[in-house]
Design a protein around this motif. Structure first.
Motif, PDB file in Angstrom:
ATOM      1  N   VAL A  66       0.855  -1.182   0.000  1.00  9.02           N
ATOM      2  CA  VAL A  66       0.000   0.000   0.000  1.00  9.02           C
ATOM      3  C   VAL A  66       0.891   1.233   0.000  1.00  9.02           C
ATOM      4  CG1 VAL A  66      -1.802   1.272   1.219  1.00  9.02           C
ATOM      5  CG2 VAL A  66      -1.799  -1.225   1.261  1.00  9.02           C
ATOM      6  N   SER A  67       0.837   1.975  -1.105  1.00  4.74           N
ATOM      7  CA  SER A  67       1.661   3.170  -1.252  1.00  4.74           C
ATOM      8  C   SER A  67       0.787   4.372  -1.557  1.00  4.74           C
ATOM      9  CB  SER A  67       2.677   2.981  -2.386  1.00  4.74           C
ATOM     10  OG  SER A  67       3.516   1.870  -2.144  1.00  4.74           O
ATOM     11  N   MET A  68       1.275   5.543  -1.217  1.00  3.08           N
ATOM     12  CA  MET A  68       0.550   6.762  -1.568  1.00  3.08           C
ATOM     13  C   MET A  68       1.494   7.949  -1.472  1.00  3.08           C
ATOM     14  SD  MET A  68      -1.846   7.543   1.742  1.00  3.08           S
ATOM     15  CE  MET A  68      -1.182   8.396   3.175  1.00  3.08           C
ATOM     16  N   MET A  69       1.072   9.051  -2.080  1.00  7.18           N
ATOM     17  CA  MET A  69       1.871  10.268  -2.039  1.00  7.18           C
ATOM     18  C   MET A  69       1.672  10.969  -0.706  1.00  7.18           C
ATOM     19  SD  MET A  69       1.914  12.140  -5.738  1.00  7.18           S
ATOM     20  CE  MET A  69       3.360  13.106  -5.296  1.00  7.18           C
ATOM     21  N   VAL A  70       2.777  11.317  -0.087  1.00 11.11           N
ATOM     22  CA  VAL A  70       2.738  12.062   1.171  1.00 11.11           C
ATOM     23  C   VAL A  70       3.803  13.140   1.110  1.00 11.11           C
ATOM     24  CG1 VAL A  70       1.933  10.080   2.509  1.00 11.11           C
ATOM     25  CG2 VAL A  70       4.393  10.509   2.307  1.00 11.11           C
ATOM     26  N   LYS A  71       3.649  14.159   1.939  1.00 15.65           N
ATOM     27  CA  LYS A  71       4.693  15.159   2.040  1.00 15.65           C
ATOM     28  C   LYS A  71       5.958  14.481   2.527  1.00 15.65           C
ATOM     29  CE  LYS A  71       3.121  19.875   2.640  1.00 15.65           C
ATOM     30  NZ  LYS A  71       3.034  21.012   3.584  1.00 15.65           N
ATOM     31  N   THR A  72       7.071  14.770   1.862  1.00 17.52           N
ATOM     32  CA  THR A  72       8.330  14.123   2.219  1.00 17.52           C
ATOM     33  C   THR A  72       8.647  14.304   3.697  1.00 17.52           C
ATOM     34  OG1 THR A  72       9.107  14.612  -0.021  1.00 17.52           O
ATOM     35  CG2 THR A  72      10.758  13.951   1.593  1.00 17.52           C
ATOM     36  N   SER A  73       8.348  15.466   4.222  1.00 18.71           N
ATOM     37  CA  SER A  73       8.650  15.762   5.629  1.00 18.71           C
ATOM     38  C   SER A  73       7.689  15.083   6.593  1.00 18.71           C
ATOM     39  CB  SER A  73       8.605  17.279   5.869  1.00 18.71           C
ATOM     40  OG  SER A  73       7.311  17.798   5.559  1.00 18.71           O
ATOM     41  N   GLU A  74       6.593  14.478   6.074  1.00 18.04           N
ATOM     42  CA  GLU A  74       5.587  13.861   6.935  1.00 18.04           C
ATOM     43  C   GLU A  74       5.435  12.365   6.699  1.00 18.04           C
ATOM     44  OE1 GLU A  74       2.066  16.062   6.059  1.00 18.04           O
ATOM     45  OE2 GLU A  74       2.727  17.884   7.090  1.00 18.04           O
ATOM     46  N   ALA A  75       6.422  11.764   6.060  1.00 19.69           N
ATOM     47  CA  ALA A  75       6.325  10.351   5.681  1.00 19.69           C
ATOM     48  C   ALA A  75       6.122   9.432   6.881  1.00 19.69           C
ATOM     49  CB  ALA A  75       7.583   9.935   4.919  1.00 19.69           C
ATOM     50  N   ASP A  76       6.646   9.822   8.048  1.00 25.98           N
ATOM     51  CA  ASP A  76       6.529   8.974   9.239  1.00 25.98           C
ATOM     52  C   ASP A  76       5.266   9.249  10.039  1.00 25.98           C
ATOM     53  OD1 ASP A  76       8.970   7.750   8.670  1.00 25.98           O
ATOM     54  OD2 ASP A  76      10.106   9.265   9.780  1.00 25.98           O
ATOM     55  N   ASP A  77       4.436  10.154   9.565  1.00 28.10           N
ATOM     56  CA  ASP A  77       3.233  10.530  10.311  1.00 28.10           C
ATOM     57  C   ASP A  77       2.030   9.642  10.003  1.00 28.10           C
ATOM     58  OD1 ASP A  77       4.685  12.533  11.408  1.00 28.10           O
ATOM     59  OD2 ASP A  77       3.777  14.166  10.274  1.00 28.10           O
ATOM     60  N   TYR A  78       2.209   8.680   9.099  1.00 27.39           N
ATOM     61  CA  TYR A  78       1.082   7.842   8.681  1.00 27.39           C
ATOM     62  C   TYR A  78       1.195   6.436   9.257  1.00 27.39           C
ATOM     63  CZ  TYR A  78      -0.203  11.512   5.436  1.00 27.39           C
ATOM     64  OH  TYR A  78      -0.590  12.712   4.904  1.00 27.39           O
ATOM     65  N   GLU A  79       0.058   5.861   9.618  1.00 29.80           N
ATOM     66  CA  GLU A  79       0.024   4.502  10.130  1.00 29.80           C
ATOM     67  C   GLU A  79      -1.119   3.731   9.486  1.00 29.80           C
ATOM     68  OE1 GLU A  79      -0.507   4.805  14.314  1.00 29.80           O
ATOM     69  OE2 GLU A  79      -2.462   5.781  14.184  1.00 29.80           O
TER      70      GLU A  79
END
Length: 432
Positions: A347-360
């Motif tokens: 499961v992949s998606m576009m995220v802000k590079t600076s916020e990549a670790d903010d998703y679970e």
């Protein structure tokens, strides 16, 4: 034969100069994006999405229905390409010009290729005129070919909009013109001065599905210039109204579509798409304010720069990922009482590079148990992606794609004898 006039060349130079000054005026200090949730866009509505996953990267007033003008023609394109693929319409099929289409085609205050009253035109010619030059009479001709009349074509537009899950849409014609410009020949039952309306989010959703279902639309929308009926007395040069295409005055690397729109009511509108390094974005701009013909492209440029510059595609969970909270589901009457489950795909998606670790990733179980036999790959749930903190706009279709959670093995049904002993055992267990 109609040739490019000196006046139109001067117009192009004026536009180029206006573009240069407007770009200088809008470049922020250090060439960086402004505040996190405010790009400083001078528009009534806007949205930016990843064309692959449908992830919404930015939105501004994206749920308010606004005038969409000729962006309406994306719906006409969609229905035509559906009909072509279904074999109901042929590219070389001939259209005989109706009185309605003829009269509208002669109005050069509108975007048009003049049609002859006694002429015949192929569907491909009309489609190219619509997609490249936003030709209004050509659009009416296509609607008449598909549905018999523009009035009946509205039924198809509404049906397709409902099918796609669009919200707050309102169609009164196939072109996006104001009905007042249709010389009293507007579709039956529609007001004399009405226009098509839709929120930016629904426009983006329309474009998203158009590209998913008919990617071939880009072969035509990417054409910067073409001559209608080249080699005949009716030849007319068609410069694409999408000035962000290669060789045009607002050129932007990677842009290959999709549709502009302009009326007094809708203002300057644009649905653009661009692809760079394998990533495709869709930007929608509604009622842009600023230099005439250029403001919408300045806004789209800001959106594209923001998307390509600050976002990357990240893998949130890999294929075959298991969740600690739920590693199995029960299987009724099976040789095994449960079966392991895992994500089917990464499961992949576009995220802000600076916020990549903010998703679970969170497991949402749709089936708590299965009946044997249960085949390997049976879908039992899906993955929901959540942002731990801050604003997240979600997905244009409501959820992340390719997020199925499935069984990792097949469980056969237990024999009659095994089930009998199991029932006896359950009986005595319950008794004592």
């Amino acid at each position: 034969m109609v040739k490019t006039s000196r006046k139109s060349k001067i117009f192009s130079i004026v536009i180029a100069v206006a573009l240069m000054f407007s770009m200088i005026a809008t470049i922020p200090a250090g060439n960086t994006a402004s505040a996190k949730d405010n790009l400083g866009l001078h528009v009534k509505g806007a949205i930016l999405i990843d064309a692959d996953s449908g992830k919404i990267l930015y939105e501004k007033n994206a749920d308010q229905a606004l005038g969409i003008a000729s962006m309406s023609k994306m719906m006409t394109e969609y229905i035509l390409l559906d009909a072509i693929n279904a074999g109901k319409i042929k590219w070389d099929q001939k259209y005989k010009v109706s009185e309605y289409a003829y009269k509208i085609s002669q109005d050069r205050a509108l975007s048009n290729v003049p049609l002859r009253a006694d002429g015949e035109y192929t569907i491909r010619e009309l489609y190219e005129a619509m997609a490249i030059y936003s030709a209004n009479a050509a659009t009416i001709a296509i609607a008449e070919t598909i549905a018999g009349s523009e009035t009946e074509f509205l039924t198809l537009m509404n049906k397709k909009a409902k099918e796609l899950g669009l919200k707050d849409y309102h169609f009164v014609n196939a072109t996006g013109l104001n009905n007042a410009q249709l010389q009293g020949m507007q579709p039956d039952g529609t007001p004399a001065n009405a226009e098509n309306k839709m929120p930016a989010k629904s426009v983006a959703k329309l474009a998203y599905h158009l590209l998913k279902d008919h990617p071939e639309v880009l072969k035509t929308s990417s054409i910067s210039r073409k001559t209608f009926r080249e080699g005949t007395d009716d030849a007319i040069k068609m410069d694409n109204w999408n000035f962000m295409l290669p060789g045009l005055v607002a050129e932007y690397k990677g842009v290959d579509g999709l549709k502009t729109g302009t009326t007094d009511y809708a203002g300057q509108c644009f649905t653009g798409t661009a692809k760079r390094n394998g990533t495709r974005l869709i930007a929608v701009v509604m009622h842009a304010e600023g230099p005439q013909h250029i403001a919408r492209f300045n806004a789209a440029r800001t959106l594209f720069d923001y998307g390509f510059g600050q976002f990357t595609t990240e893998e949130i969970v890999p294929a075959g990922h298991t969740f600690k909270s739920q590693k199995t589901v029960a299987v009724n009457d099976g040789k095994d009482s449960n079966v392991k489950i895992a994500t089917k795909d990464a499961v992949s998606m576009m995220v802000k590079t600076s916020e990549a670790d903010d998703y679970e990733a969170k497991l949402v179980l749709d089936k708590k148990s299965l009946n044997a036999p249960a085949k390997k790959g049976t879908v039992v749930g899906h993955v929901e992606i959540n942002k731990k903190s801050g604003k997240d706009y979600g997905f244009i279709d409501g959820s992340v794609s390719n997020a199925d959670v499935v069984t990792t093995a097949t469980v056969e049904k237990a024999s009659w004898l095994s089930l009998s002993f199991k029932k006896i055992g359950n009986f005595f267990t319950g008794l004592f």
